[in-house]
Scaffold this active site. Structure first.
Site, PDB file in Angstrom:
ATOM      1  N   ASP A   1      50.886  27.416  57.177  1.00 17.84           N
ATOM      2  CA  ASP A   1      52.111  26.721  57.373  1.00 17.84           C
ATOM      3  C   ASP A   1      53.226  27.269  56.345  1.00 17.84           C
ATOM      4  OD1 ASP A   1      51.337  25.491  59.608  1.00 17.84           O
ATOM      5  OD2 ASP A   1      51.021  23.559  58.552  1.00 17.84           O
TER       6      ASP A   1
ATOM      7  N   LYS B   1      36.090  37.331  39.909  1.00 13.53           N
ATOM      8  CA  LYS B   1      36.911  38.389  39.119  1.00 13.53           C
ATOM      9  C   LYS B   1      37.817  37.730  38.346  1.00 13.53           C
ATOM     10  CE  LYS B   1      35.449  39.630  43.583  1.00 13.53           C
ATOM     11  NZ  LYS B   1      34.339  40.444  43.377  1.00 13.53           N
TER      12      LYS B   1
ATOM     13  N   HIS C   1      29.864  36.699  41.164  1.00 12.10           N
ATOM     14  CA  HIS C   1      30.954  37.557  42.043  1.00 12.10           C
ATOM     15  C   HIS C   1      32.313  37.073  41.638  1.00 12.10           C
ATOM     16  CE1 HIS C   1      32.653  38.725  46.144  1.00 12.10           C
ATOM     17  NE2 HIS C   1      31.941  39.836  45.652  1.00 12.10           N
TER      18      HIS C   1
ATOM     19  N   ASP D   1      43.464  35.090  25.644  1.00 14.91           N
ATOM     20  CA  ASP D   1      44.189  34.056  24.560  1.00 14.91           C
ATOM     21  C   ASP D   1      44.320  32.593  24.988  1.00 14.91           C
ATOM     22  OD1 ASP D   1      44.381  36.461  22.641  1.00 14.91           O
ATOM     23  OD2 ASP D   1      46.364  36.691  22.973  1.00 14.91           O
TER      24      ASP D   1
ATOM     25  N   HIS E   1      39.826  44.510  50.913  1.00 11.49           N
ATOM     26  CA  HIS E   1      38.815  43.621  50.067  1.00 11.49           C
ATOM     27  C   HIS E   1      39.646  42.357  49.841  1.00 11.49           C
ATOM     28  CE1 HIS E   1      36.253  43.156  46.409  1.00 11.49           C
ATOM     29  NE2 HIS E   1      35.477  43.243  47.428  1.00 11.49           N
TER      30      HIS E   1
END
Length: 485
Positions: A231, A405, A403, A410, A224
């Site tokens: 480079d 994540k 989608h 804080d 996933h």
């Protein structure tokens, strides 16, 4: 008499099926919640259940786990040892970036994943697919030595074809091109898409694939990760796959909202090491050894972000990214912001989020307003209800399919990568995240979260009280299957 015979035969079949189901599930070591979920599937759906288990339920072979674990982390092992000594030294002084709580997180990642800490990285955040791919394609066209790409999904559509066309041009110019993709996420081997690239000298491999796919491939264990290294100087990591849906609004989902990072600095070396670990475990003949050209030190980058590139997967029981999420949440004092398409925490993760909310910390979770997987979305709604009851906030994103994540704590620490807040990402998928210790980046992600809230609808406890009994049943039933979704 005929009816009695039918009852006896049916009873015998049920007993045999139950015995075989118990033997099948307990044959391999797995989490107790996954055991009960698979038993439910195998017993309730006698024939279909075993077919589903054969594809999705079998664990990774010991040989493949050994191949993953036995790889040498090129250019990394010595640095890890030195950093552990530095962090545990009495001479270590906390900086604005590496606070005490961050130091504990850094130490944990060093021990569990050999994730080196790199500082002075320059990070650019992308939330728009057109901008991300425009930047990526420019960087690829300017490659001088090598290109390493690893994506869960590379579709044979306009976006995928544009990527491969650029790779073909660079391969024809003598640039070393390597590509890893996941067969499940990419809908097959895509030999036609990569045919010319391979003829030009590019190397393309499906992740940990076997020759006899029907017999041996376990689609439950998916690569996933979404990584690019150019480079050894420029790296990309995040949630975007290679597909038209990330650039053009779809009829079903609309705009596909994701988050990705472009990195310059020594953090790229950690991305490089991760890629070569996966390449050496996947490719049987063209294994990579240490070369200074693959690991150039970034001496001219004037960045401010300290980070660790952390990976996790079924080759380890430590669930490194999940532990990182939990550690960050446990150290929160003011706010916890989470963006995820799938919110299916296991019991430990659920408790740490609930504890934070019950302690008065502002916990806010953002999920999509539309499902892409019905069972997964129903389970997400179930757990949304669970944290709402503890005082957390949950919002559904209406600007398309969310989608991204992202975790921000804080306004000081943040994580962006491929790992969702679900059991699949914690235990089954091969994932990669950047954990960053930088107020500037964390606050930028926090501002993005707040902008996204303008396109959200808050979920309330009343919404769940008003829903139908059927809707409530679907959520509770999906929750039973959550360990294997």
């Amino acid at each position: 008499m005929d009816v009695l015979l039918i009852v006896e035969i049916t009873t015998l079949i049920v007993i045999i099926n139950t015995i075989v189901a118990v033997i099948t599930v307990f044959h391999e070591k797995r989490d107790i919640s996954a055991i009960w979920a698979w038993l439910l599937v195998l017993i309730v759906f006698p024939i279909i259940g075993f077919f589903v288990y054969a594809i999705f339920g079998r664990k990774m072979t010991d040989k493949k786990i050994f191949n993953m674990k036995s790889q040498i982390r090129l250019g990394i092992d010595t640095i890890v040892t030195n950093q552990e000594l530095r962090l545990n030294s009495s001479q270590f002084t906390e900086t604005q970036k590496i606070t005490k709580s961050a130091k504990e997180l850094v130490n944990m990642f060093l021990k569990t994943d050999k994730a080196i800490l790199t500082e002075q990285n320059h990070v650019e955040i992308f939330t728009d697919g057109k901008e991300k791919f425009a930047s990526l394609f420019r960087d690829l066209q300017q490659a001088q030595h090598h290109i390493n790409i690893e994506y869960f999904t590379i579709r044979n559509d306009k976006t995928g074809q544009k990527l491969v066309q650029i790779l073909e041009e660079r391969a024809a110019a003598g640039i070393r091109v390597r590509v890893i993709y996941d067969q499940f996420g990419s809908h097959g081997r895509n030999k036609k898409l990569f045919k010319k690239l391979v003829e030009l000298g590019g190397e393309v491999e499906p992740f940990l694939a076997s020759r006899f796919q029907i017999l041996t491939f376990r689609v439950n264990f998916r690569d996933h990760r979404k990584l690019v290294v150019i480079d050894g100087k420029i790296g990309y990591i995040g949630g975007f796959n290679v597909s038209n849906q990330y650039i053009e609004p779809s009829k079903k989902f609309g705009y596909w909202r994701d988050t990705h990072l472009r990195i310059q600095g020594d953090g790229v070396l950690a991305l490089q090491s991760r890629f070569f670990l996966d390449w050496n475990a996947t490719h049987k003949t063209s294994r990579v050894e240490f070369n200074d050209k693959y690991f150039p030190r970034a001496t001219t980058i004037n960045g401010s972000t300290a980070m660790q590139i952390v990976s996790s997967g079924p080759d380890s029981d430590l669930q490194q990214i999940k532990r990182g999420y939990m550690q960050m949440i446990a150290t929160a004092r003011e706010s916890i912001l989470i963006q995820t398409p799938y919110f299916i925490p296991d019991s430990g993760m659920l408790e740490v989020i609930q504890n934070a909310s019950l302690s008065g910390i502002d916990v806010h979770v953002m999920i999509p307003s539309v499902p892409d997987h019905p069972f997964v979305y129903q389970a997400t709604k179930y757990y949304a209800n669970e944290i709402l009851q503890c005082g957390a906030s949950v919002s559904t994103y209406n600007g398309g399919f969310l989608h991204a994540k992202v975790l921000v704590v804080d306004g000081k620490m943040a994580s962006v990568g491929s790992a969702n807040f679900d059991i699949r990402s914690f235990r089954l998928n091969f994932e990669g995240n950047a954990f960053m210790y930088d107020k500037k980046v964390a606050q930028e992600l926090q501002n993005i979260f707040n902008e996204d809230l303008k396109r959200c609808t808050p979920l309330t406890l009343q919404d769940f009280l008003n829903q139908s009994l059927w809707q409530s049943f679907k959520q509770r039933f999906s929750r039973l299957l959550s360990p294997i979704l």
